[in-house]
Write an enzyme that holds these catalytic residues in place. Structure first.
Site, mmCIF file in Angstrom:
data_model
loop_
_atom_site.group_PDB
_atom_site.id
_atom_site.type_symbol
_atom_site.label_atom_id
_atom_site.label_comp_id
_atom_site.label_asym_id
_atom_site.label_seq_id
_atom_site.Cartn_x
_atom_site.Cartn_y
_atom_site.Cartn_z
ATOM 1 C CB CYS A 1 -0.675 -0.245 0.965
ATOM 2 S SG CYS A 1 -1.929 1.148 1.660
ATOM 3 C CB CYS B 1 -1.530 3.980 -6.281
ATOM 4 S SG CYS B 1 -3.785 2.916 -5.208
#
Length: 270
Positions: A70, A194
């Site tokens: 993440c 991302c």
């Protein structure tokens, strides 16, 4: 010997898929904090506490090494975790490192002074929290000089992907690329900062044009992990089985994950 993989939602499954292909003999425990997703709109303290809680849960599953799959957590929490919180017999690794290694063509352990690199104009696409943290620019500055980074906060893309709305996700990606190109008309490289964005990589590439090198994380992280475990096998933890844990509603998360990876994934409640 199990390794933990953490994400606020489903994006980290792109990383999990790549590391499982690269290291088929290693069991992986995936933890999705779906109840609190997305992290990209939360403040740094909130992200830190949620990430620590998830990491502790993975340690309890026998994972001495945890990958923060993440970018928001890697950007907003990892440095503070490493400086103040992680015990000596555990390791937590972020997903920025392999990207920067690839972009600067130097190994993470290489502590020589920053130097000129071939790429001078870099576009960064990431969540608002990752962009606000400036973590990518900070890490890049330790290794390279003379690189201009233009960052585009990509609001809405993660939500659209998690909801399975590909049409909206594609439209948002194209508008974010257009917005960035108004500020940096000719990037040489684009970082998809991302772990959800590899699913949209063809759209990013098409919108940016064929002359732009697009760096996506999943395979880079898999290679880095294989290298790390070869050098530090003691951090392959005691866990022996692969599993999927979520703070969300397991059936709903399982259905979305199955759609997301196009293979059957079954989550259990964390």
């Amino acid at each position: 010997m199990a390794v933990g993989v953490f994400d606020s939602g489903l994006g980290g499954l792109t990383v999990l898929d790549a590391v499982q292909r690269r290291l088929p003999e290693v069991p992986f425990v995936y933890f999705g904090d779906n109840a609190h997703a997305p992290y990209g709109v939360r403040d740094a303290d909130d992200i830190f506490h949620l990430t620590c809680a998830a990491t502790e849960r993975l340690w309890a599953e026998g994972c001495d090494l945890v990958i923060l799959a993440c970018n928001t957590a890697s950007a907003a929490a990892l440095k503070r975790m490493q400086e103040t919180w992680i015990p000596k017999d555990k390791r937590v690794l972020g997903v920025f490192v392999p990207l920067i290694e690839a972009l600067t063509e130097r190994q993470w352990g290489d502590n020589s002074p920053p130097r000129e690199v071939a790429v001078k104009h870099v576009a960064l696409f990431a969540t608002p929290a990752t962009v606000a943290s400036r973590a990518f620019q900070r890490e890049l500055a330790f290794r390279a000089i003379g690189v201009d980074v233009e960052a585009q906060p990509c609001g809405g893309v993660v939500d659209a992907i998690e909801q399975g709305d590909e049409i909206l996700a594609e439209a948002l990606v194209r508008s974010h690329v257009e917005a960035l190109k108004r500020r940096m008309p000719h990037p040489q490289a684009a970082i998809l900062g991302c772990t959800h964005y590899p699913l949209m990589e063809p759209i990013f590439q098409e919108a940016l044009g064929p002359e732009v090198s697009v760096y996506s994380q999943a395979n880079l992280v898999a290679e880095s992990l294989a290298d790390y475990l070869a050098r530090k096998p003691e951090f392959a933890g005691a866990g022996t089985e692969s599993k999927f844990l979520t703070t969300g509603e397991p059936r709903s998360v399982s259905n979305k994950a199955t759609q997301f990876l196009r293979r059957r994934i079954t989550f259990e409640a964390a």
